[in-house]
Design a protein around this motif. Structure first.
Motif, PDB file in Angstrom:
ATOM      1  N   UNK A  33       0.857  -1.206   0.000  1.00 42.60           N
ATOM      2  CA  UNK A  33       0.000   0.000   0.000  1.00 42.60           C
ATOM      3  C   UNK A  33       0.877   1.235   0.000  1.00 42.60           C
ATOM      4  N   UNK A  34       0.424   2.253  -0.723  1.00 44.23           N
ATOM      5  CA  UNK A  34       1.113   3.532  -0.636  1.00 44.23           C
ATOM      6  C   UNK A  34       0.884   4.123   0.739  1.00 44.23           C
ATOM      7  N   UNK A  35       1.805   5.003   1.192  1.00 43.84           N
ATOM      8  CA  UNK A  35       1.700   5.562   2.532  1.00 43.84           C
ATOM      9  C   UNK A  35       0.974   6.887   2.514  1.00 43.84           C
ATOM     10  N   UNK A  41     -12.227   4.897   3.405  1.00 44.75           N
ATOM     11  CA  UNK A  41     -12.093   4.107   2.183  1.00 44.75           C
ATOM     12  C   UNK A  41     -10.708   3.485   2.111  1.00 44.75           C
ATOM     13  N   UNK A  42      -9.673   4.231   2.548  1.00 45.42           N
ATOM     14  CA  UNK A  42      -8.333   3.677   2.554  1.00 45.42           C
ATOM     15  C   UNK A  42      -8.219   2.497   3.496  1.00 45.42           C
ATOM     16  N   UNK A  43      -8.846   2.587   4.666  1.00 48.96           N
ATOM     17  CA  UNK A  43      -8.837   1.459   5.603  1.00 48.96           C
ATOM     18  C   UNK A  43      -9.558   0.260   5.011  1.00 48.96           C
ATOM     19  N   UNK A  44     -10.598   0.512   4.240  1.00 49.98           N
ATOM     20  CA  UNK A  44     -11.324  -0.596   3.611  1.00 49.98           C
ATOM     21  C   UNK A  44     -10.417  -1.323   2.627  1.00 49.98           C
ATOM     22  N   UNK A  45      -9.645  -0.561   1.824  1.00 53.73           N
ATOM     23  CA  UNK A  45      -8.710  -1.191   0.903  1.00 53.73           C
ATOM     24  C   UNK A  45      -7.608  -1.931   1.659  1.00 53.73           C
ATOM     25  N   UNK A  65       3.726  -1.012   8.430  1.00 50.17           N
ATOM     26  CA  UNK A  65       4.057  -0.055   7.376  1.00 50.17           C
ATOM     27  C   UNK A  65       2.970   1.011   7.207  1.00 50.17           C
ATOM     28  N   UNK A  66       1.766   0.759   7.716  1.00 46.68           N
ATOM     29  CA  UNK A  66       0.670   1.719   7.555  1.00 46.68           C
ATOM     30  C   UNK A  66       0.528   2.680   8.735  1.00 46.68           C
ATOM     31  N   UNK A  67       1.279   2.465   9.813  1.00 44.21           N
ATOM     32  CA  UNK A  67       1.112   3.297  11.016  1.00 44.21           C
ATOM     33  C   UNK A  67       1.378   4.769  10.706  1.00 44.21           C
ATOM     34  N   UNK A  68       2.463   5.029   9.970  1.00 48.55           N
ATOM     35  CA  UNK A  68       2.796   6.432   9.699  1.00 48.55           C
ATOM     36  C   UNK A  68       1.791   7.103   8.777  1.00 48.55           C
ATOM     37  N   UNK A  69       0.978   6.290   8.048  1.00 45.47           N
ATOM     38  CA  UNK A  69      -0.042   6.874   7.174  1.00 45.47           C
ATOM     39  C   UNK A  69      -1.248   7.345   7.954  1.00 45.47           C
ATOM     40  N   UNK A  70      -1.364   6.939   9.225  1.00 44.29           N
ATOM     41  CA  UNK A  70      -2.519   7.342  10.035  1.00 44.29           C
ATOM     42  C   UNK A  70      -2.344   8.723  10.642  1.00 44.29           C
ATOM     43  N   UNK A  71      -1.118   9.215  10.707  1.00 42.65           N
ATOM     44  CA  UNK A  71      -0.875  10.502  11.341  1.00 42.65           C
ATOM     45  C   UNK A  71       0.577  10.597  11.757  1.00 42.65           C
TER      46      UNK A  71
END
Length: 585
Positions: A33-35, A41-45, A65-71
């Motif tokens: 996944x891109x960051x 919708x992103x969480x659904x994907x 890898x997705x943690x930094x995309x949350x904030x």
């Protein structure tokens, strides 16, 4: 889940091309996944990618890898439960101080803080299913998460836990039939949790996209109210802070709309303000629109059957944030417009370029090419109060264009198309302000911006005459001042001519048309103190001729020569006509 996403989380859709089959390491198949920042919708994907993983370590690495995309968060480490202990998930390097594995054991399978020297906030989030602890994700940040952050972190942990639980069902099944049933049950439970989460995320995405679409189209509070009604199926409404209806969408609108007492309204507002989210009061769900702590409006849903669910509450909360932004924007525009209108009238009163005045007036929606009047209002004790200005504007507003309004010292000055109706404005202000002890001065009509300074002086003189008269309260029109029009400073020849035309105009025109001397007869009559014999002798006419002329003067001028004020104004007018104007017609 704890918290709800705030309005700033927009409906971002990650690049579909960035999502690949995650059944391998990132080095083998690329970053799944891109960051980009994640929204519902992103969480659904992301959930699709997590649940497609068959290997537990890869599931945890994908989540990290997705943690930094949350904030503004950092993924410090990931662990998987193995027997009676924990095993760190390899292949993740957060570039931060290492987590002490002993601290993780001390947590005793509970969530809790961990100690990292370079981070102010650190926490281990447990990954669990019905059978117990599956592992941990350790997250750090420079500050604790807000409501949105808590929601997104909790959602990520929930998705990861469900994916780990589902992955366990894909491992080689044991021969034990009971274990097979347990695993199937866990799989079904995980699938149900996934379905529930997908449904919630889809519902939230719908709310986000609907209200974002309203904002993108420039829809105001009416569009927000309509969107909330369509999202919830419940009638939606907006009130101002005083309980007056501003917008309604849906059936069963009351007519007339009930008005609450000020005491009850304030009590209701205090009750709602004490809570963090929407509050039910009788058959309504109520949320306050108060950006920056300043209450601008009330958003409510009619729910007499108490049918509101989590989706309804989320939609109401999100719509309230949209409404707060809209009302704040409207207030800022109103303040800018008010400032521009005040600057315009201030310049008009002092005298300004006519071309510029027309352009500036058009920019604020005011037509200066119409006839206007200048009105000056003074009410003792109210000069510096903004509520006084608003009361004056309301009392003088008609169905025509709003007046331009400003303050000069303790007076309010208006430039209005509508000529005040005798004492109607004064009576309205007396009711509003609770006292009749105020005075209003009104100018003659003004046909161009260049005439505004003159009309302003006329209104000031009318106000001053009223305030120095025996009856100091009321409205005085400059055109009714009579002699007082030429007694003040600043008079010019044009004003003197206007005074003469007002009192002698009909007689002057009659003399010019019929070659008579009625104005001269009236002048000699006054010069002789109203004595018939002396006036007849001065005019070298018979006494009966003088009587006839005076009767004609009464008929043509429609003036009562027996009235003291009328005689005074006529006598001054004849003196000005003869001495200053040289008897010009």
């Amino acid at each position: 889940m704890a918290g709800r996403p705030s309005q700033r989380v927009g409906p971002h859709v990650p690049d579909q091309g960035a999502i690949r089959h995650p059944g391998g390491t990132a080095g083998e198949r690329g970053d799944p996944l891109s960051l980009a920042p994640l929204d519902p919708h992103g969480l659904l994907l992301l959930s699709h990618a997590l649940f497609a993983c068959a290997e537990r370590s890869e599931i945890v690495r994908l989540a990290l890898r997705q943690v930094s995309a949350l904030g503004p968060y950092h993924a410090e480490a990931g662990y998987l439960a193995a027997g009676a202990g924990l095993v760190r998930v390899p292949g993740h390097d957060a570039g931060a101080p290492a987590v002490d594995d002993a601290q993780m054991t001390e947590l005793g399978e509970a969530d809790g803080p961990v100690s990292l020297p370079e981070r102010s906030w650190n926490r281990a989030f447990g990954l669990r299913d019905a059978g117990g602890l599956l592992g941990y994700i350790v997250v750090s940040s420079d500050s604790g998460p807000d409501e949105q952050g808590r929601f997104l972190l909790a959602t990520l942990v929930g998705l990861t836990s469900a994916a780990l639980s589902l992955a366990a069902t894909r491992s080689p099944l044991p021969d034990n039939a009971g274990e097979l049933v347990r695993l199937r049950t866990e799989r079904d439970t995980a699938q149900q949790r996934l379905d529930t989460m997908r449904s919630r995320l889809h519902s939230q995405r719908t709310v986000h996209e609907t209200l974002a679409g309203v904002a993108a189209r420039g829809g105001g509070e009416h569009a927000i109210t309509q969107a909330l009604y369509e999202l919830t199926g419940l009638s939606a409404l907006v009130e101002d802070r005083f309980g007056n209806l501003r917008s309604w969408a849906g059936p069963d609108r009351p007519d007339p709309y009930p008005v609450r007492s000020s005491t009850r309204q304030e009590e209701m507002l205090r009750q709602v303000a004490r809570e963090a989210g929407p509050v039910r009061i009788e058959d309504r769900l109520i949320a306050l629109a108060r950006p920056r702590g300043d209450l601008l409006g009330v958003l409510a849903l009619q729910d007499p059957g108490a049918t509101a669910d989590e989706h309804t509450m989320f939609a109401l909360d999100h719509a309230q944030r949209s409404l707060a932004q809209e009302l704040m924007h409207m207030r800022e525009l109103t303040e800018v417009e008010l400032r521009l209108r005040r600057q315009l009238i201030d310049d008009l009163l002092e005298g300004t370029d006519e071309t510029s005045a027309y352009a500036r007036a058009e920019a604020v929606g005011h037509d200066l090419r119409r006839t206007h009047y200048v009105v000056v209002v003074h009410w003792p004790g109210n000069g510096a109060d903004d509520s006084f200005t608003r009361a004056v504007e309301q009392a003088t507003s008609t169905t025509a264009t709003r007046p331009l309004i400003t303050r000069r010292g303790d007076r309010v000055v208006l430039l209005t198309e509508a000529r005040p109706d005798d004492d109607a404005v004064h009576a309205a202000l007396a009711r509003e302000l609770g006292t009749p002890e105020g005075a209003i001065g009104v100018s003659t009509c003004c046909d161009s911006p260049n005439g505004v300074p003159r009309c302003y002086q006329e209104a000031l003189r009318a106000l001053k005459v009223r305030q120095n008269s025996r009856r100091r309260s009321g409205t005085t029109f400059f055109e009714d001042l009579g002699l007082y029009r030429i007694l003040g400073p600043g008079n010019d020849l044009r004003e003197l001519e206007g005074f003469v035309r007002e009192w002698l105009g009909r007689l002057i025109d009659y003399d010019a048309e019929h070659d008579t001397e009625l104005v001269e007869t009236l002048s000699r009559y006054f010069d002789c103190g109203g004595n018939y014999d002396d006036a007849a002798a001065a005019l070298t006419v018979h006494r009966s001729t003088l009587r006839y002329r005076l009767q004609r003067i009464r008929e043509i001028s429609d003036r009562d020569l027996a009235d003291v004020d009328t005689r005074l104004n006529l006598q001054v007018a004849t003196r000005v006509w003869k001495i200053i104007l040289g008897g010009r017609r």
